[in-house]
Design a protein around this motif. Structure first.
Motif, PDB file in Angstrom:
ATOM      1  N   VAL A  14       0.842  -1.188   0.000  1.00  0.00           N
ATOM      2  CA  VAL A  14       0.000   0.000   0.000  1.00  0.00           C
ATOM      3  C   VAL A  14       0.880   1.241   0.000  1.00  0.00           C
ATOM      4  O   VAL A  14       1.792   1.356   0.810  1.00  0.00           O
ATOM      5  CB  VAL A  14      -0.932   0.023   1.238  1.00  0.00           C
ATOM      6  N   PHE A  15       0.634   2.143  -0.927  1.00  0.00           N
ATOM      7  CA  PHE A  15       1.331   3.420  -0.993  1.00  0.00           C
ATOM      8  C   PHE A  15       0.346   4.502  -0.587  1.00  0.00           C
ATOM      9  O   PHE A  15      -0.704   4.633  -1.206  1.00  0.00           O
ATOM     10  CB  PHE A  15       1.849   3.708  -2.409  1.00  0.00           C
ATOM     11  N   VAL A  16       0.688   5.258   0.424  1.00  0.00           N
ATOM     12  CA  VAL A  16      -0.171   6.352   0.875  1.00  0.00           C
ATOM     13  C   VAL A  16       0.600   7.643   0.627  1.00  0.00           C
ATOM     14  O   VAL A  16       1.681   7.838   1.166  1.00  0.00           O
ATOM     15  CB  VAL A  16      -0.534   6.221   2.370  1.00  0.00           C
ATOM     16  N   GLU A  17       0.048   8.501  -0.228  1.00  0.00           N
ATOM     17  CA  GLU A  17       0.703   9.754  -0.569  1.00  0.00           C
ATOM     18  C   GLU A  17      -0.204  10.917  -0.191  1.00  0.00           C
ATOM     19  O   GLU A  17      -1.420  10.756  -0.055  1.00  0.00           O
ATOM     20  CB  GLU A  17       1.015   9.802  -2.056  1.00  0.00           C
ATOM     21  N   GLU A  18       0.394  12.063  -0.061  1.00  0.00           N
ATOM     22  CA  GLU A  18      -0.372  13.268   0.229  1.00  0.00           C
ATOM     23  C   GLU A  18      -1.282  13.572  -0.961  1.00  0.00           C
ATOM     24  O   GLU A  18      -0.883  13.404  -2.116  1.00  0.00           O
ATOM     25  CB  GLU A  18       0.570  14.451   0.458  1.00  0.00           C
ATOM     26  N   PRO A  19      -2.516  14.009  -0.707  1.00  0.00           N
ATOM     27  CA  PRO A  19      -3.410  14.378  -1.806  1.00  0.00           C
ATOM     28  C   PRO A  19      -2.814  15.524  -2.622  1.00  0.00           C
ATOM     29  O   PRO A  19      -2.180  16.424  -2.083  1.00  0.00           O
ATOM     30  CB  PRO A  19      -4.689  14.828  -1.107  1.00  0.00           C
ATOM     31  N   VAL A  20      -3.017  15.451  -3.925  1.00  0.00           N
ATOM     32  CA  VAL A  20      -2.485  16.462  -4.830  1.00  0.00           C
ATOM     33  C   VAL A  20      -3.644  17.094  -5.587  1.00  0.00           C
ATOM     34  O   VAL A  20      -4.552  16.396  -6.036  1.00  0.00           O
ATOM     35  CB  VAL A  20      -1.503  15.825  -5.828  1.00  0.00           C
ATOM     36  N   ASP A  21      -3.591  18.415  -5.733  1.00  0.00           N
ATOM     37  CA  ASP A  21      -4.606  19.105  -6.524  1.00  0.00           C
ATOM     38  C   ASP A  21      -4.341  18.801  -7.995  1.00  0.00           C
ATOM     39  O   ASP A  21      -3.295  19.171  -8.535  1.00  0.00           O
ATOM     40  CB  ASP A  21      -4.513  20.614  -6.269  1.00  0.00           C
ATOM     41  N   PRO A  22      -5.253  18.095  -8.680  1.00  0.00           N
ATOM     42  CA  PRO A  22      -5.012  17.709 -10.074  1.00  0.00           C
ATOM     43  C   PRO A  22      -4.916  18.911 -11.018  1.00  0.00           C
ATOM     44  O   PRO A  22      -4.372  18.808 -12.106  1.00  0.00           O
ATOM     45  CB  PRO A  22      -6.212  16.829 -10.429  1.00  0.00           C
ATOM     46  N   ASN A  23      -5.412  20.063 -10.595  1.00  0.00           N
ATOM     47  CA  ASN A  23      -5.366  21.247 -11.438  1.00  0.00           C
ATOM     48  C   ASN A  23      -4.106  22.086 -11.208  1.00  0.00           C
ATOM     49  O   ASN A  23      -3.853  23.035 -11.934  1.00  0.00           O
ATOM     50  CB  ASN A  23      -6.601  22.113 -11.191  1.00  0.00           C
ATOM     51  N   ALA A  24      -3.335  21.744 -10.183  1.00  0.00           N
ATOM     52  CA  ALA A  24      -2.161  22.543  -9.832  1.00  0.00           C
ATOM     53  C   ALA A  24      -1.017  22.348 -10.827  1.00  0.00           C
ATOM     54  O   ALA A  24      -0.297  23.279 -11.134  1.00  0.00           O
ATOM     55  CB  ALA A  24      -1.691  22.195  -8.425  1.00  0.00           C
ATOM     56  N   GLY A  25      -0.837  21.134 -11.329  1.00  0.00           N
ATOM     57  CA  GLY A  25       0.255  20.865 -12.259  1.00  0.00           C
ATOM     58  C   GLY A  25       1.603  20.991 -11.575  1.00  0.00           C
ATOM     59  O   GLY A  25       1.985  22.053 -11.131  1.00  0.00           O
ATOM     60  N   THR A  26       2.323  19.893 -11.484  1.00  0.00           N
ATOM     61  CA  THR A  26       3.604  19.904 -10.781  1.00  0.00           C
ATOM     62  C   THR A  26       4.751  20.281 -11.702  1.00  0.00           C
ATOM     63  O   THR A  26       5.820  20.634 -11.233  1.00  0.00           O
ATOM     64  CB  THR A  26       3.897  18.526 -10.179  1.00  0.00           C
ATOM     65  N   GLY A  27       4.543  20.146 -13.005  1.00  0.00           N
ATOM     66  CA  GLY A  27       5.625  20.406 -13.949  1.00  0.00           C
ATOM     67  C   GLY A  27       6.599  19.245 -14.032  1.00  0.00           C
ATOM     68  O   GLY A  27       7.548  19.263 -14.795  1.00  0.00           O
ATOM     69  N   GLU A  28       6.364  18.224 -13.251  1.00  0.00           N
ATOM     70  CA  GLU A  28       7.237  17.054 -13.213  1.00  0.00           C
ATOM     71  C   GLU A  28       6.870  16.094 -14.341  1.00  0.00           C
ATOM     72  O   GLU A  28       5.697  15.790 -14.559  1.00  0.00           O
ATOM     73  CB  GLU A  28       7.070  16.356 -11.862  1.00  0.00           C
ATOM     74  N   ASP A  29       7.867  15.624 -15.072  1.00  0.00           N
ATOM     75  CA  ASP A  29       7.633  14.649 -16.131  1.00  0.00           C
ATOM     76  C   ASP A  29       7.685  13.267 -15.499  1.00  0.00           C
ATOM     77  O   ASP A  29       8.759  12.758 -15.167  1.00  0.00           O
ATOM     78  CB  ASP A  29       8.690  14.772 -17.224  1.00  0.00           C
ATOM     79  N   ILE A  30       6.511  12.639 -15.311  1.00  0.00           N
ATOM     80  CA  ILE A  30       6.468  11.359 -14.619  1.00  0.00           C
ATOM     81  C   ILE A  30       7.097  10.229 -15.436  1.00  0.00           C
ATOM     82  O   ILE A  30       7.390   9.173 -14.901  1.00  0.00           O
ATOM     83  CB  ILE A  30       5.027  10.992 -14.212  1.00  0.00           C
ATOM     84  N   PHE A  31       7.322  10.449 -16.730  1.00  0.00           N
ATOM     85  CA  PHE A  31       7.924   9.422 -17.562  1.00  0.00           C
ATOM     86  C   PHE A  31       9.400   9.673 -17.830  1.00  0.00           C
ATOM     87  O   PHE A  31      10.021   8.956 -18.593  1.00  0.00           O
ATOM     88  CB  PHE A  31       7.165   9.316 -18.887  1.00  0.00           C
ATOM     89  N   ALA A  32       9.989  10.680 -17.210  1.00  0.00           N
ATOM     90  CA  ALA A  32      11.380  11.040 -17.452  1.00  0.00           C
ATOM     91  C   ALA A  32      12.328   9.875 -17.179  1.00  0.00           C
ATOM     92  O   ALA A  32      13.289   9.665 -17.925  1.00  0.00           O
ATOM     93  CB  ALA A  32      11.767  12.251 -16.620  1.00  0.00           C
ATOM     94  N   GLU A  33      12.060   9.108 -16.144  1.00  0.00           N
ATOM     95  CA  GLU A  33      12.960   7.998 -15.821  1.00  0.00           C
ATOM     96  C   GLU A  33      12.919   6.887 -16.866  1.00  0.00           C
ATOM     97  O   GLU A  33      13.803   6.043 -16.922  1.00  0.00           O
ATOM     98  CB  GLU A  33      12.658   7.441 -14.437  1.00  0.00           C
ATOM     99  N   MET A  34      11.890   6.870 -17.708  1.00  0.00           N
ATOM    100  CA  MET A  34      11.781   5.854 -18.756  1.00  0.00           C
ATOM    101  C   MET A  34      12.453   6.282 -20.062  1.00  0.00           C
ATOM    102  O   MET A  34      12.547   5.489 -20.992  1.00  0.00           O
ATOM    103  CB  MET A  34      10.301   5.541 -19.027  1.00  0.00           C
ATOM    104  N   ALA A  35      12.923   7.523 -20.147  1.00  0.00           N
ATOM    105  CA  ALA A  35      13.510   8.052 -21.375  1.00  0.00           C
ATOM    106  C   ALA A  35      14.611   7.159 -21.969  1.00  0.00           C
ATOM    107  O   ALA A  35      14.647   6.954 -23.182  1.00  0.00           O
ATOM    108  CB  ALA A  35      14.024   9.467 -21.152  1.00  0.00           C
ATOM    109  N   PRO A  36      15.503   6.591 -21.171  1.00  0.00           N
ATOM    110  CA  PRO A  36      16.545   5.743 -21.760  1.00  0.00           C
ATOM    111  C   PRO A  36      16.001   4.479 -22.427  1.00  0.00           C
ATOM    112  O   PRO A  36      16.701   3.833 -23.200  1.00  0.00           O
ATOM    113  CB  PRO A  36      17.427   5.367 -20.566  1.00  0.00           C
TER     114      PRO A  36
END
Length: 58
Positions: A14-36
């Motif tokens: 089970v992963f419990v993370e802090e709630p995130v506002d989906p409209n806030a936009g983190t600017g983080e590329d969640i697929f960046a680690e898959m680039a190679p």
């Protein structure tokens, strides 16, 4: 939600993370680690029709 599953639950991860506002936009590329592990090909047709249409050499 795990407690509501039918049957016997023996193990769970089970992963419990802090709630995130989906409209806030983190600017983080969640697929960046898959680039190679990806291939960038220009001009590829990724439409649904192209994916499911059999080509001559198939």
């Amino acid at each position: 939600m795990v407690a509501g599953l039918r049957g016997e639950v023996r193990e769970a991860i089970v992963f419990v993370e802090e709630p995130v506002d989906p409209n806030a936009g983190t600017g983080e590329d969640i697929f960046a680690e898959m680039a190679p592990f990806t291939v960038n090909v220009g001009g590829a047709d990724c439409s649904r029709e192209a994916i499911y249409t059999q080509m001559e050499e198939e």
